[in-house]
Design an enzyme around this catalytic site. Structure first.
Site, PDB file in Angstrom:
ATOM      1  N   ARG A  28      18.146  11.923  17.068  1.00 48.80           N
ATOM      2  CA  ARG A  28      19.095  10.920  17.785  1.00 48.80           C
ATOM      3  C   ARG A  28      18.511  11.010  19.397  1.00 48.80           C
ATOM      4  O   ARG A  28      18.558  11.932  20.068  1.00 48.80           O
ATOM      5  CB  ARG A  28      20.478  11.619  17.735  1.00 48.80           C
ATOM      6  CG  ARG A  28      21.326  10.617  19.039  1.00 48.80           C
ATOM      7  CD  ARG A  28      22.908  10.948  18.682  1.00 48.80           C
ATOM      8  NE  ARG A  28      23.447  10.244  17.550  1.00 48.80           N
ATOM      9  CZ  ARG A  28      24.819   9.966  17.248  1.00 48.80           C
ATOM     10  NH1 ARG A  28      25.521  10.583  18.166  1.00 48.80           N
ATOM     11  NH2 ARG A  28      25.133   9.565  16.242  1.00 48.80           N
TER      12      ARG A  28
ATOM     13  N   HIS B 161      21.321   2.055  14.680  1.00 52.67           N
ATOM     14  CA  HIS B 161      21.946   3.049  14.113  1.00 52.67           C
ATOM     15  C   HIS B 161      22.042   2.932  12.600  1.00 52.67           C
ATOM     16  O   HIS B 161      23.028   2.670  11.729  1.00 52.67           O
ATOM     17  CB  HIS B 161      23.553   3.092  14.738  1.00 52.67           C
ATOM     18  CG  HIS B 161      24.192   4.533  14.492  1.00 52.67           C
ATOM     19  ND1 HIS B 161      23.498   5.277  14.040  1.00 52.67           N
ATOM     20  CD2 HIS B 161      25.390   4.949  14.783  1.00 52.67           C
ATOM     21  CE1 HIS B 161      24.616   6.691  13.673  1.00 52.67           C
ATOM     22  NE2 HIS B 161      25.466   6.109  14.640  1.00 52.67           N
TER      23      HIS B 161
ATOM     24  N   GLN C 139      24.520   4.962  10.031  1.00 48.37           N
ATOM     25  CA  GLN C 139      25.655   4.653  10.262  1.00 48.37           C
ATOM     26  C   GLN C 139      25.945   3.303   9.197  1.00 48.37           C
ATOM     27  O   GLN C 139      26.887   3.306   8.459  1.00 48.37           O
ATOM     28  CB  GLN C 139      26.178   4.253  11.669  1.00 48.37           C
ATOM     29  CG  GLN C 139      27.487   3.572  11.612  1.00 48.37           C
ATOM     30  CD  GLN C 139      28.522   4.660  11.419  1.00 48.37           C
ATOM     31  OE1 GLN C 139      28.543   5.612  11.929  1.00 48.37           O
ATOM     32  NE2 GLN C 139      29.584   4.411  10.375  1.00 48.37           N
TER      33      GLN C 139
ATOM     34  N   ASP D 277      33.414  -2.158  17.782  1.00 50.78           N
ATOM     35  CA  ASP D 277      32.954  -0.693  18.277  1.00 50.78           C
ATOM     36  C   ASP D 277      33.211  -0.663  19.617  1.00 50.78           C
ATOM     37  O   ASP D 277      33.779  -1.479  20.205  1.00 50.78           O
ATOM     38  CB  ASP D 277      31.210  -0.597  17.939  1.00 50.78           C
ATOM     39  CG  ASP D 277      30.726   0.602  18.523  1.00 50.78           C
ATOM     40  OD1 ASP D 277      31.302   1.716  18.713  1.00 50.78           O
ATOM     41  OD2 ASP D 277      29.681   0.873  18.176  1.00 50.78           O
TER      42      ASP D 277
ATOM     43  N   CYS E 269      32.812   2.687  13.541  1.00 47.62           N
ATOM     44  CA  CYS E 269      31.868   3.508  13.101  1.00 47.62           C
ATOM     45  C   CYS E 269      32.421   4.717  13.791  1.00 47.62           C
ATOM     46  O   CYS E 269      32.094   6.011  13.499  1.00 47.62           O
ATOM     47  CB  CYS E 269      30.390   3.360  13.872  1.00 47.62           C
ATOM     48  SG  CYS E 269      30.248   3.317  15.473  1.00 47.62           S
TER      49      CYS E 269
ATOM     50  N   ARG F 295      29.595   8.972   5.536  1.00 40.32           N
ATOM     51  CA  ARG F 295      28.459   9.484   6.131  1.00 40.32           C
ATOM     52  C   ARG F 295      27.758  10.509   5.449  1.00 40.32           C
ATOM     53  O   ARG F 295      26.488  10.549   5.302  1.00 40.32           O
ATOM     54  CB  ARG F 295      28.659   9.701   7.702  1.00 40.32           C
ATOM     55  CG  ARG F 295      29.290   8.711   8.636  1.00 40.32           C
ATOM     56  CD  ARG F 295      28.165   7.668   8.996  1.00 40.32           C
ATOM     57  NE  ARG F 295      26.720   7.957   9.502  1.00 40.32           N
ATOM     58  CZ  ARG F 295      26.758   8.487  10.739  1.00 40.32           C
ATOM     59  NH1 ARG F 295      27.441   8.301  11.621  1.00 40.32           N
ATOM     60  NH2 ARG F 295      25.507   8.800  11.173  1.00 40.32           N
TER      61      ARG F 295
HETATM   62  N1   CP Z   1      29.503   7.101  14.453  1.00 41.89           N
HETATM   63  C1   CP Z   1      28.718   8.197  15.158  1.00 41.89           C
HETATM   64  O1   CP Z   1      27.376   8.154  14.810  1.00 41.89           O
HETATM   65  O2   CP Z   1      29.565   9.144  15.474  1.00 41.89           O
HETATM   66  P1   CP Z   1      28.783  10.266  16.368  1.00 41.89           P
HETATM   67  O3   CP Z   1      28.287   9.891  17.718  1.00 41.89           O
HETATM   68  O4   CP Z   1      29.922  11.143  16.354  1.00 41.89           O
HETATM   69  O5   CP Z   1      27.822  11.148  15.369  1.00 41.89           O
END
Ligand code: CP
Length: 307
Positions: free
Chosen positions: A107, A134, A137, A225, A264, A292
């Site tokens: 990440r 992303h 997701q 979002d 998400c 997920r």
């Molecule tokens: N939706 C998502 O990626 O959540 P986190 O940031 O908690 O991993």
């Protein structure tokens, strides 16, 4: 190297195979407790590192449990704990880490960091969110949509609000898998033109408009979002721009009667979405979060050329 960097890097059959694999593994776990391993353990003997330059709940928990349930070894480290940012180059870090583990999920704050890491790594690298996209997701989101509505190619999806990194991966999902995507966003928060140009070049059914009501009209699925993502700082301006894009009962009335609502997470309740919609009959947000876990398994297996 079979990285998982963005959905546009895959063909439709490849993404369909991942979605099928995720659905099959989800079904196969119905009678197992969360701490139990899957019936087959394709990641036995494999070590996977999860590296986070930004905080996470869902991505961290779902990858850790996916790897454990598939029999692999996993450890998680924050970017701040590493020498990244203290002078060691991203490429050197990738070369070193490649000597220790079999796969890295990263990440990264900047998409360029992910690309630089992946191009120097000699092991598969998975994009666990960047400022631009992303994809892990949105693979889970498509799985969630298809569980209720069937093939995404027959679905009308509405994205409401900020044309952010999750929206960008939705554009790529529709471009590869089919379906239609209408994006209702303020002029200044539309998705980056690179994604819209890609959609045009790939004849994806993606349309951007200012009116949230028009975007939602007859939609099978409404997605939103947070108004302020982890990499944003213009908080007050964003709140002012995005207030008219709140997903509430009045807006959902424009969608199909049995439309899904997706987010998400984490959600900022009563900002981008009201409690009534989050907790109401349209909402599948916690199925999305669960999925997920199942989608991560399919992604990991594809990185190792496994099913
Ligand atoms: N939706 C998502 O990626 O959540 P986190 O940031 O908690 O991993």
């Amino acid at each position: 190297m079979p990285h998982f960097l963005d959905l546009k890097d895959f063909t439709k059959p490849q993404l369909r195979m991942m979605l099928d694999s995720a659905a099959t593994r989800k079904q196969a776990r119905k009678t197992l407790h969360k701490g139990m391993e899957d019936k087959d353990l394709p990641l036995k003997g494999k070590a996977i590192a999860l590296v986070f330059e930004r905080p996470s709940t869902r991505t961290r928990f779902s990858f850790e449990m996916a790897i454990r349930q598939l029999g692999g070894e996993v450890f998680t480290v924050s970017g701040a704990e590493m020498q990244l940012g203290r002078g060691e180059t991203i490429a050197d870090t990738a070369r070193v880490v490649s000597r220790y583990v079999d796969c890295v999920m990263l990440r990264a704050k900047a998409h360029e960091t992910l690309l630089e890491f992946a191009s120097a790594a000699t092991i598969p690298v998975i994009n666990g969110l960047t400022n631009r996209t992303h994809p892990t997701q949105v693979l889970a989101d498509v799985l969630t949509l298809e569980e209720r509505k069937g093939d995404i190619a027959r679905s009308r999806v509405a994205w409401i609000g900020d044309g952010n990194n999750v929206c960008a991966s939705w554009i790529e999902a529709v471009g590869v898998l089919g379906g239609s995507l209408k994006i209702g966003a303020p002029e200044s928060l539309r998705p980056h033109k690179d994604f819209l140009n890609w959609a045009t070049q790939n004849k994806a059914d993606v349309e951007v408009m200012t009116s949230p009501e028009q975007a939602v009209a007859h939609a099978d699925c409404v997605v939103t979002d947070a108004w302020v993502s982890m990499h944003d700082d213009d908080i007050e301006n964003r709140h002012n721009l995005l207030k008219p894009y709140q997903v509430n009962a009045a807006l959902m009335k424009h969608a199909a009667k049995d439309a899904l609502f997706m987010h998400c997470l984490p959600a900022h309740r009563n900002e981008e979405v009201t409690d009534e919609i989050m907790d109401g009959p349209h909402s599948v947000v916690f199925d999305e979060a669960e999925n997920r876990l199942h989608a991560q398994k399919a992604i990991l297996l594809s990185c190792f050329g496994l099913k």
